[in-house]
Design a protein around this motif. Sequence first.
Motif, PDB file in Angstrom:
ATOM      1  N   THR A   1      -6.941  -2.424   1.432  1.00 55.31           N
ATOM      2  CA  THR A   1      -6.565  -1.012   0.861  1.00 55.31           C
ATOM      3  C   THR A   1      -5.306  -0.246   1.029  1.00 55.31           C
ATOM      4  O   THR A   1      -5.016  -0.640   2.379  1.00 55.31           O
ATOM      5  N   LYS A   2      -5.038   0.865   1.077  1.00 56.12           N
ATOM      6  CA  LYS A   2      -4.093   1.336   1.955  1.00 56.12           C
ATOM      7  C   LYS A   2      -4.798   2.406   3.369  1.00 56.12           C
ATOM      8  O   LYS A   2      -3.676   2.400   3.935  1.00 56.12           O
ATOM      9  N   GLU A   3      -6.390   2.136   3.246  1.00 63.13           N
ATOM     10  CA  GLU A   3      -6.119   2.358   3.886  1.00 63.13           C
ATOM     11  C   GLU A   3      -6.481   1.521   5.444  1.00 63.13           C
ATOM     12  O   GLU A   3      -7.079   1.484   6.635  1.00 63.13           O
ATOM     13  N   GLY A   4      -6.146  -0.111   5.067  1.00 62.84           N
ATOM     14  CA  GLY A   4      -6.503  -1.008   6.228  1.00 62.84           C
ATOM     15  C   GLY A   4      -7.793  -2.042   5.610  1.00 62.84           C
ATOM     16  O   GLY A   4      -8.131  -2.411   6.969  1.00 62.84           O
ATOM     17  N   LEU A   5      -8.342  -1.430   4.886  1.00 65.73           N
ATOM     18  CA  LEU A   5      -9.770  -1.424   4.467  1.00 65.73           C
ATOM     19  C   LEU A   5      -9.662  -2.920   3.840  1.00 65.73           C
ATOM     20  O   LEU A   5      -9.037  -2.621   3.093  1.00 65.73           O
TER      21      LEU A   5
ATOM     22  N   GLU B   1      -1.428  -7.178   5.567  1.00 67.74           N
ATOM     23  CA  GLU B   1      -0.553  -6.516   4.767  1.00 67.74           C
ATOM     24  C   GLU B   1      -0.379  -7.404   3.428  1.00 67.74           C
ATOM     25  O   GLU B   1       0.172  -8.608   3.919  1.00 67.74           O
TER      26      GLU B   1
END
Length: 447
Positions: free
Chosen positions: A212-216, A92
Amino acid sequence: MPSREEKLYRCSACGYRSASWMGRCPSCGAWKSFEEALSEAAEDPIGEGEIERLSLDGFSPHPSRIATGSAELDRVLGGGLVPGSALLLSGEPGVGKSTLLLQVADAVALSTGRRAVYATGEESVHQVGERAARMGLKNPSVEVIASSKAEVLLRAAGSGVGLLVVDSVQTVGSSKLDSPPGTPSQVRAVAELFVRSCKERGFPLFLVGHITKEGLIAGPKALEHLVDVVLQMEGERSGSLRVLRSLKNRFGPTDELGLFEMTEEGLKPIENPYEHFVSPGEAPGAAVASLMEGRRPLFLEVQALLCQSAFPYPRRVAFGLSSSKLLILLAVLEQSLGLKRLRNMDVYVNVSGGIRPSDPAIDLAVCASVISALEGFPLSKGWAFCGEVGLSGEVKRARGMSSRLKEARRLGFKAVWANSDEADGTLARARDLRSLANAIRGGGDGR
Protein backbone atom coordinates in the motif's frame (compact mmCIF):
# COMPACT_ATOMS: atom_id res chain seq x y z
CA MET A 1 -24.43 -25.13 8.40
CA PRO A 2 -24.75 -23.22 5.09
CA SER A 3 -24.96 -25.19 1.90
CA ARG A 4 -22.29 -25.10 -0.77
CA GLU A 5 -24.38 -22.70 -2.84
CA GLU A 6 -25.06 -20.37 0.09
CA LYS A 7 -22.85 -17.31 0.44
CA LEU A 8 -20.94 -16.67 3.64
CA TYR A 9 -19.39 -13.41 4.84
CA ARG A 10 -16.49 -13.04 7.27
CA CYS A 11 -15.33 -10.00 9.26
CA SER A 12 -11.75 -9.27 8.19
CA ALA A 13 -11.01 -7.77 11.62
CA CYS A 14 -12.14 -10.53 14.01
CA GLY A 15 -13.30 -13.46 11.82
CA TYR A 16 -17.00 -13.28 12.78
CA ARG A 17 -19.19 -15.04 10.21
CA SER A 18 -22.59 -14.12 8.91
CA ALA A 19 -24.95 -15.49 6.27
CA SER A 20 -25.54 -11.96 4.94
CA TRP A 21 -23.43 -8.86 4.49
CA MET A 22 -23.51 -6.44 7.44
CA GLY A 23 -22.30 -2.85 7.62
CA ARG A 24 -21.06 -3.17 11.20
CA CYS A 25 -19.65 -6.28 12.85
CA PRO A 26 -21.72 -7.20 15.96
CA SER A 27 -18.66 -8.90 17.49
CA CYS A 28 -15.88 -6.30 17.28
CA GLY A 29 -17.77 -3.22 16.08
CA ALA A 30 -15.68 -2.70 12.92
CA TRP A 31 -17.41 -0.92 10.03
CA LYS A 32 -17.45 -2.22 6.42
CA SER A 33 -15.24 -5.16 7.37
CA PHE A 34 -17.33 -8.01 5.91
CA GLU A 35 -15.95 -9.82 2.87
CA GLU A 36 -17.29 -12.78 0.95
CA ALA A 37 -15.66 -16.03 2.09
CA LEU A 38 -15.76 -19.70 1.29
CA SER A 39 -18.61 -21.59 2.92
CA GLU A 40 -17.86 -24.08 5.67
CA ALA A 41 -18.60 -26.96 3.31
CA ALA A 42 -16.04 -25.65 0.82
CA GLU A 43 -13.40 -25.19 3.51
CA ASP A 44 -13.20 -28.89 4.48
CA PRO A 45 -14.96 -28.82 7.89
CA ILE A 46 -13.89 -30.98 10.81
CA GLY A 47 -14.36 -34.63 9.99
CA GLU A 48 -13.11 -34.40 6.40
CA GLY A 49 -9.59 -34.55 4.98
CA GLU A 50 -6.46 -36.32 6.17
CA ILE A 51 -4.36 -35.77 9.30
CA GLU A 52 -0.58 -35.73 9.18
CA ARG A 53 1.20 -37.12 12.26
CA LEU A 54 4.82 -37.06 13.39
CA SER A 55 6.59 -38.42 16.46
CA LEU A 56 9.46 -36.18 17.53
CA ASP A 57 11.74 -39.11 18.34
CA GLY A 58 11.43 -40.27 14.76
CA PHE A 59 12.03 -36.88 13.20
CA SER A 60 14.84 -36.58 10.66
CA PRO A 61 16.16 -33.21 9.44
CA HIS A 62 14.95 -31.94 6.12
CA PRO A 63 17.16 -32.64 3.12
CA SER A 64 19.64 -30.02 2.00
CA ARG A 65 18.36 -26.64 0.89
CA ILE A 66 18.03 -25.53 -2.70
CA ALA A 67 20.49 -22.85 -3.84
CA THR A 68 18.83 -19.83 -5.45
CA GLY A 69 21.84 -18.89 -7.58
CA SER A 70 22.28 -15.69 -5.56
CA ALA A 71 24.61 -15.62 -2.55
CA GLU A 72 22.82 -12.53 -1.20
CA LEU A 73 19.38 -14.15 -1.33
CA ASP A 74 20.73 -17.37 0.19
CA ARG A 75 22.21 -15.26 3.03
CA VAL A 76 18.83 -13.67 3.76
CA LEU A 77 17.01 -17.03 3.63
CA GLY A 78 19.53 -18.67 5.95
CA GLY A 79 21.17 -20.96 3.40
CA GLY A 80 18.74 -21.38 0.51
CA LEU A 81 15.18 -22.53 -0.18
CA VAL A 82 13.58 -25.19 2.01
CA PRO A 83 11.52 -27.70 -0.03
CA GLY A 84 7.82 -27.23 0.64
CA SER A 85 8.22 -23.69 2.00
CA ALA A 86 6.03 -20.72 1.09
CA LEU A 87 7.67 -17.30 0.68
CA LEU A 88 6.11 -13.87 0.23
CA LEU A 89 8.12 -11.16 -1.55
CA SER A 90 6.79 -7.60 -1.36
CA GLY A 91 8.04 -4.23 -2.55
CA GLU A 92 7.27 -1.06 -4.47
CA PRO A 93 6.26 -1.36 -8.15
CA GLY A 94 9.34 -1.50 -10.38
CA VAL A 95 11.78 -2.27 -7.56
CA GLY A 96 12.84 -5.59 -9.15
CA LYS A 97 10.68 -8.32 -7.58
CA SER A 98 9.81 -10.01 -10.88
CA THR A 99 13.39 -9.67 -12.12
CA LEU A 100 14.80 -11.37 -9.03
CA LEU A 101 12.31 -14.24 -9.13
CA LEU A 102 12.87 -14.85 -12.82
CA GLN A 103 16.58 -15.24 -12.08
CA VAL A 104 15.79 -17.55 -9.15
CA ALA A 105 13.53 -19.70 -11.36
CA ASP A 106 16.34 -20.07 -13.90
CA ALA A 107 18.91 -21.03 -11.22
CA VAL A 108 16.61 -23.51 -9.43
CA ALA A 109 15.71 -25.24 -12.71
CA LEU A 110 19.43 -25.64 -13.48
CA SER A 111 20.39 -26.93 -10.03
CA THR A 112 17.47 -29.33 -9.47
CA GLY A 113 16.83 -30.50 -13.02
CA ARG A 114 13.10 -29.98 -12.46
CA ARG A 115 10.69 -27.52 -14.04
CA ALA A 116 10.39 -24.04 -12.62
CA VAL A 117 6.98 -22.49 -13.36
CA TYR A 118 6.51 -18.72 -13.43
CA ALA A 119 2.77 -18.01 -13.14
CA THR A 120 1.72 -14.43 -13.86
CA GLY A 121 -1.65 -12.82 -13.38
CA GLU A 122 -0.70 -9.27 -14.36
CA GLU A 123 1.43 -9.75 -17.50
CA SER A 124 1.20 -11.79 -20.66
CA VAL A 125 3.62 -14.64 -21.35
CA HIS A 126 5.18 -12.56 -24.15
CA GLN A 127 5.98 -9.70 -21.75
CA VAL A 128 7.71 -12.06 -19.33
CA GLY A 129 9.50 -13.70 -22.26
CA GLU A 130 10.82 -10.34 -23.47
CA ARG A 131 12.17 -9.57 -20.00
CA ALA A 132 13.87 -12.96 -19.85
CA ALA A 133 15.43 -12.37 -23.27
CA ARG A 134 16.85 -8.99 -22.13
CA MET A 135 18.37 -10.76 -19.14
CA GLY A 136 19.84 -13.52 -21.30
CA LEU A 137 17.75 -16.31 -19.73
CA LYS A 138 17.00 -19.15 -22.17
CA ASN A 139 16.49 -22.16 -19.92
CA PRO A 140 13.91 -24.53 -21.50
CA SER A 141 13.04 -25.88 -18.03
CA VAL A 142 11.53 -22.51 -17.05
CA GLU A 143 7.88 -22.30 -18.12
CA VAL A 144 5.77 -19.16 -18.10
CA ILE A 145 1.98 -19.45 -17.76
CA ALA A 146 -0.60 -16.68 -17.49
CA SER A 147 -4.10 -16.70 -16.00
CA SER A 148 -6.12 -14.79 -13.43
CA LYS A 149 -7.61 -17.98 -11.89
CA ALA A 150 -5.69 -19.80 -9.18
CA GLU A 151 -7.18 -23.21 -9.99
CA VAL A 152 -6.22 -22.84 -13.65
CA LEU A 153 -2.63 -21.94 -12.74
CA LEU A 154 -2.25 -24.93 -10.41
CA ARG A 155 -3.70 -27.27 -13.00
CA ALA A 156 -1.42 -25.86 -15.70
CA ALA A 157 1.66 -26.15 -13.44
CA GLY A 158 1.06 -29.90 -13.21
CA SER A 159 3.31 -32.31 -11.34
CA GLY A 160 7.10 -32.52 -11.11
CA VAL A 161 7.46 -28.82 -10.29
CA GLY A 162 10.73 -27.74 -8.66
CA LEU A 163 9.62 -24.15 -8.02
CA LEU A 164 6.41 -22.16 -8.46
CA VAL A 165 6.33 -18.36 -8.66
CA VAL A 166 2.97 -16.54 -8.51
CA ASP A 167 3.17 -12.92 -9.66
CA SER A 168 1.16 -11.63 -7.96
CA VAL A 169 -1.23 -12.92 -5.30
CA GLN A 170 -3.38 -9.76 -5.56
CA THR A 171 -4.06 -10.27 -9.29
CA VAL A 172 -5.16 -13.91 -9.08
CA GLY A 173 -8.61 -14.96 -7.90
CA SER A 174 -10.37 -18.17 -6.91
CA SER A 175 -13.39 -19.37 -8.92
CA LYS A 176 -15.08 -20.34 -5.65
CA LEU A 177 -15.64 -16.68 -4.75
CA ASP A 178 -17.61 -14.07 -6.66
CA SER A 179 -15.57 -11.09 -5.42
CA PRO A 180 -12.89 -9.68 -7.75
CA PRO A 181 -9.16 -10.50 -7.31
CA GLY A 182 -7.34 -8.35 -4.78
CA THR A 183 -10.09 -8.23 -2.17
CA PRO A 184 -9.13 -9.52 1.29
CA SER A 185 -11.27 -12.65 0.93
CA GLN A 186 -9.74 -13.48 -2.47
CA VAL A 187 -6.17 -12.84 -1.34
CA ARG A 188 -6.63 -15.12 1.65
CA ALA A 189 -8.36 -17.88 -0.34
CA VAL A 190 -5.76 -17.80 -3.13
CA ALA A 191 -2.86 -17.82 -0.68
CA GLU A 192 -4.36 -20.76 1.23
CA LEU A 193 -4.81 -22.70 -2.02
CA PHE A 194 -1.21 -22.20 -3.22
CA VAL A 195 0.34 -22.76 0.23
CA ARG A 196 -1.61 -25.99 0.73
CA SER A 197 -0.49 -27.22 -2.69
CA CYS A 198 3.21 -26.48 -2.06
CA LYS A 199 3.11 -28.23 1.31
CA GLU A 200 1.47 -31.33 -0.17
CA ARG A 201 3.73 -31.56 -3.23
CA GLY A 202 6.96 -30.43 -1.54
CA PHE A 203 8.04 -27.64 -3.91
CA PRO A 204 9.10 -24.09 -2.84
CA LEU A 205 6.53 -21.38 -3.55
CA PHE A 206 7.13 -17.67 -4.11
CA LEU A 207 4.15 -15.32 -3.82
CA VAL A 208 4.66 -11.73 -5.00
CA GLY A 209 2.74 -9.21 -2.91
CA HIS A 210 1.78 -5.61 -3.62
CA ILE A 211 2.19 -2.94 -0.96
CA THR A 212 0.00 0.00 0.00
CA LYS A 213 1.00 3.66 -0.08
CA GLU A 214 1.83 3.33 3.64
CA GLY A 215 4.40 0.64 2.78
CA LEU A 216 2.37 -2.28 4.20
CA ILE A 217 1.61 -5.52 2.38
CA ALA A 218 -1.77 -5.22 0.66
CA GLY A 219 -4.42 -7.65 1.85
CA PRO A 220 -5.32 -9.26 5.17
CA LYS A 221 -2.70 -9.69 7.88
CA ALA A 222 -3.43 -13.42 7.68
CA LEU A 223 -1.43 -13.48 4.44
CA GLU A 224 1.81 -12.97 6.38
CA HIS A 225 0.81 -15.68 8.88
CA LEU A 226 0.10 -18.23 6.14
CA VAL A 227 3.58 -18.15 4.62
CA ASP A 228 6.88 -19.30 6.14
CA VAL A 229 9.07 -16.40 4.98
CA VAL A 230 8.25 -12.73 4.38
CA LEU A 231 10.79 -10.75 2.35
CA GLN A 232 10.73 -7.06 1.51
CA MET A 233 12.68 -5.41 -1.30
CA GLU A 234 13.54 -1.73 -1.02
CA GLY A 235 15.21 0.76 -3.32
CA GLU A 236 14.85 4.05 -5.12
CA ARG A 237 13.74 3.92 -8.74
CA SER A 238 16.30 6.59 -9.61
CA GLY A 239 19.13 4.54 -8.10
CA SER A 240 20.56 1.11 -8.77
CA LEU A 241 20.79 -0.12 -5.16
CA ARG A 242 18.27 -2.74 -4.03
CA VAL A 243 18.03 -3.95 -0.43
CA LEU A 244 16.37 -7.25 0.49
CA ARG A 245 15.26 -7.72 4.10
CA SER A 246 13.78 -10.68 5.94
CA LEU A 247 10.74 -9.70 8.04
CA LYS A 248 9.78 -13.27 8.98
CA ASN A 249 11.69 -16.51 8.57
CA ARG A 250 10.72 -19.86 10.12
CA PHE A 251 13.93 -21.44 8.84
CA GLY A 252 16.57 -18.82 9.58
CA PRO A 253 17.41 -15.37 10.97
CA THR A 254 15.04 -12.43 10.57
CA ASP A 255 17.60 -9.63 10.69
CA GLU A 256 19.72 -10.46 7.64
CA LEU A 257 20.12 -8.08 4.73
CA GLY A 258 20.98 -8.64 1.06
CA LEU A 259 22.43 -6.00 -1.27
CA PHE A 260 21.90 -5.96 -5.03
CA GLU A 261 22.61 -3.65 -7.94
CA MET A 262 20.06 -3.35 -10.73
CA THR A 263 21.68 -3.71 -14.15
CA GLU A 264 20.48 -4.38 -17.69
CA GLU A 265 21.21 -8.10 -17.15
CA GLY A 266 19.19 -8.22 -13.93
CA LEU A 267 20.05 -7.97 -10.25
CA LYS A 268 23.71 -8.47 -9.40
CA PRO A 269 24.95 -9.02 -5.82
CA ILE A 270 27.12 -6.25 -4.37
CA GLU A 271 30.31 -8.05 -3.34
CA ASN A 272 32.08 -5.04 -1.76
CA PRO A 273 29.51 -2.76 -0.06
CA TYR A 274 32.24 -0.44 1.26
CA GLU A 275 33.15 0.79 -2.22
CA HIS A 276 29.46 1.28 -2.99
CA PHE A 277 28.57 3.27 0.15
CA VAL A 278 31.73 5.25 1.03
CA SER A 279 33.21 7.98 -1.18
CA PRO A 280 37.01 8.07 -1.46
CA GLY A 281 37.65 11.73 -0.55
CA GLU A 282 37.53 13.52 2.79
CA ALA A 283 35.18 16.45 3.42
CA PRO A 284 33.70 18.23 6.45
CA GLY A 285 30.51 16.57 7.64
CA ALA A 286 31.33 13.04 6.41
CA ALA A 287 31.79 10.17 8.86
CA VAL A 288 31.94 6.39 8.36
CA ALA A 289 29.60 4.26 10.50
CA SER A 290 30.41 0.69 11.50
CA LEU A 291 27.12 -1.22 11.60
CA MET A 292 25.85 -4.77 11.98
CA GLU A 293 22.93 -5.82 9.81
CA GLY A 294 22.17 -9.32 11.01
CA ARG A 295 25.52 -11.09 11.22
CA ARG A 296 27.02 -8.91 8.51
CA PRO A 297 29.30 -5.93 9.31
CA LEU A 298 28.69 -2.94 7.04
CA PHE A 299 30.51 0.38 6.73
CA LEU A 300 28.33 3.26 5.51
CA GLU A 301 28.98 6.96 5.09
CA VAL A 302 26.90 9.47 7.04
CA GLN A 303 26.88 13.03 5.69
CA ALA A 304 25.80 16.17 7.54
CA LEU A 305 25.25 19.68 6.20
CA LEU A 306 24.69 22.68 8.47
CA CYS A 307 23.79 26.23 7.41
CA GLN A 308 22.39 29.32 9.06
CA SER A 309 18.62 29.20 9.12
CA ALA A 310 16.53 31.97 7.54
CA PHE A 311 13.43 30.93 9.51
CA PRO A 312 12.43 31.24 13.18
CA TYR A 313 12.26 27.44 13.43
CA PRO A 314 15.32 25.77 11.86
CA ARG A 315 14.77 22.74 9.64
CA ARG A 316 15.81 19.22 10.64
CA VAL A 317 15.83 16.85 7.66
CA ALA A 318 17.04 13.24 7.72
CA PHE A 319 17.33 10.69 4.88
CA GLY A 320 17.91 7.06 5.82
CA LEU A 321 17.47 7.98 9.49
CA SER A 322 14.47 8.64 11.68
CA SER A 323 13.72 12.37 12.03
CA SER A 324 12.90 11.80 15.70
CA LYS A 325 16.29 10.17 16.23
CA LEU A 326 18.02 13.17 14.60
CA LEU A 327 16.19 15.60 16.90
CA ILE A 328 17.23 13.59 19.96
CA LEU A 329 20.90 13.44 18.90
CA LEU A 330 20.99 17.19 18.21
CA ALA A 331 19.53 17.88 21.66
CA VAL A 332 22.14 15.60 23.27
CA LEU A 333 24.96 17.35 21.37
CA GLU A 334 23.72 20.76 22.46
CA GLN A 335 23.35 19.73 26.08
CA SER A 336 26.52 17.60 26.42
CA LEU A 337 28.95 19.72 24.40
CA GLY A 338 27.34 23.14 24.79
CA LEU A 339 26.81 23.57 21.04
CA LYS A 340 24.30 26.40 21.31
CA ARG A 341 24.93 27.35 17.68
CA LEU A 342 22.86 24.36 16.59
CA ARG A 343 19.70 26.15 17.73
CA ASN A 344 19.79 28.58 14.81
CA MET A 345 21.08 26.27 12.09
CA ASP A 346 19.33 24.07 9.53
CA VAL A 347 20.62 20.50 9.81
CA TYR A 348 20.51 17.97 6.98
CA VAL A 349 21.72 14.39 7.55
CA ASN A 350 21.93 11.73 4.86
CA VAL A 351 22.94 8.06 4.97
CA SER A 352 24.59 7.54 1.59
CA GLY A 353 23.48 4.78 -0.74
CA GLY A 354 19.76 5.06 0.00
CA ILE A 355 19.84 2.41 2.73
CA ARG A 356 17.94 2.68 6.04
CA PRO A 357 20.08 0.98 8.72
CA SER A 358 18.39 -0.72 11.66
CA ASP A 359 21.49 -0.77 13.90
CA PRO A 360 21.29 1.95 16.63
CA ALA A 361 25.11 2.07 16.62
CA ILE A 362 24.82 4.61 13.77
CA ASP A 363 24.24 7.30 16.45
CA LEU A 364 27.94 7.97 17.04
CA ALA A 365 28.65 8.47 13.32
CA VAL A 366 25.75 10.95 13.08
CA CYS A 367 27.12 12.93 16.02
CA ALA A 368 30.65 12.89 14.59
CA SER A 369 29.42 14.11 11.19
CA VAL A 370 27.48 16.99 12.81
CA ILE A 371 30.53 18.03 14.88
CA SER A 372 32.71 17.88 11.76
CA ALA A 373 30.27 19.99 9.73
CA LEU A 374 29.86 22.52 12.54
CA GLU A 375 33.60 22.92 13.13
CA GLY A 376 34.43 22.83 9.41
CA PHE A 377 37.15 20.18 9.50
CA PRO A 378 37.14 16.80 7.73
CA LEU A 379 37.34 13.47 9.53
CA SER A 380 39.85 10.90 8.39
CA LYS A 381 38.44 8.17 6.15
CA GLY A 382 40.62 5.83 8.19
CA TRP A 383 38.22 6.35 11.12
CA ALA A 384 34.92 4.59 11.72
CA PHE A 385 32.36 5.28 14.45
CA CYS A 386 30.24 2.76 16.30
CA GLY A 387 27.88 3.16 19.27
CA GLU A 388 24.44 4.14 20.42
CA VAL A 389 24.35 7.52 22.19
CA GLY A 390 22.34 7.89 25.38
CA LEU A 391 20.46 10.98 26.52
CA SER A 392 23.24 11.98 28.94
CA GLY A 393 25.87 11.80 26.19
CA GLU A 394 27.30 8.39 27.08
CA VAL A 395 28.29 5.97 24.31
CA LYS A 396 26.77 2.54 24.79
CA ARG A 397 28.47 -0.72 23.92
CA ALA A 398 27.60 -2.20 20.56
CA ARG A 399 27.05 -5.90 19.84
CA GLY A 400 29.35 -7.88 17.60
CA MET A 401 32.43 -5.71 18.17
CA SER A 402 34.82 -8.52 17.25
CA SER A 403 33.16 -8.87 13.82
CA ARG A 404 33.18 -5.11 13.30
CA LEU A 405 36.85 -4.79 14.19
CA LYS A 406 37.81 -7.76 12.03
CA GLU A 407 36.07 -6.21 9.02
CA ALA A 408 37.65 -2.81 9.82
CA ARG A 409 41.13 -4.34 9.73
CA ARG A 410 40.33 -6.07 6.43
CA LEU A 411 39.26 -2.75 4.89
CA GLY A 412 42.32 -0.93 6.22
CA PHE A 413 40.76 1.30 8.89
CA LYS A 414 43.18 2.85 11.37
CA ALA A 415 40.69 3.41 14.21
CA VAL A 416 37.15 2.39 15.16
CA TRP A 417 35.71 4.76 17.77
CA ALA A 418 33.55 2.79 20.21
CA ASN A 419 32.98 2.04 23.86
CA SER A 420 34.48 -1.41 24.18
CA ASP A 421 37.06 -3.35 26.18
CA GLU A 422 38.14 -5.46 23.19
CA ALA A 423 41.91 -5.98 23.10
CA ASP A 424 42.35 -4.77 19.55
CA GLY A 425 44.84 -2.30 18.13
CA THR A 426 42.18 -0.87 15.81
CA LEU A 427 39.90 0.17 18.69
CA ALA A 428 39.82 3.85 19.72
CA ARG A 429 37.83 4.15 22.94
CA ALA A 430 35.06 6.73 23.24
CA ARG A 431 33.21 6.58 26.56
CA ASP A 432 31.09 9.68 25.93
CA LEU A 433 30.58 12.48 23.40
CA ARG A 434 32.87 14.92 25.21
CA SER A 435 35.88 12.61 25.12
CA LEU A 436 35.16 11.83 21.48
CA ALA A 437 34.86 15.52 20.52
CA ASN A 438 38.11 16.43 22.33
CA ALA A 439 39.99 13.57 20.70
CA ILE A 440 38.89 14.18 17.12
CA ARG A 441 39.37 17.95 17.43
CA GLY A 442 42.93 17.30 18.53
CA GLY A 443 43.53 14.55 16.01
CA GLY A 444 44.16 12.01 18.77
CA ASP A 445 43.64 8.29 18.40
CA GLY A 446 41.84 7.75 21.74
CA ARG A 447 43.81 4.63 22.64
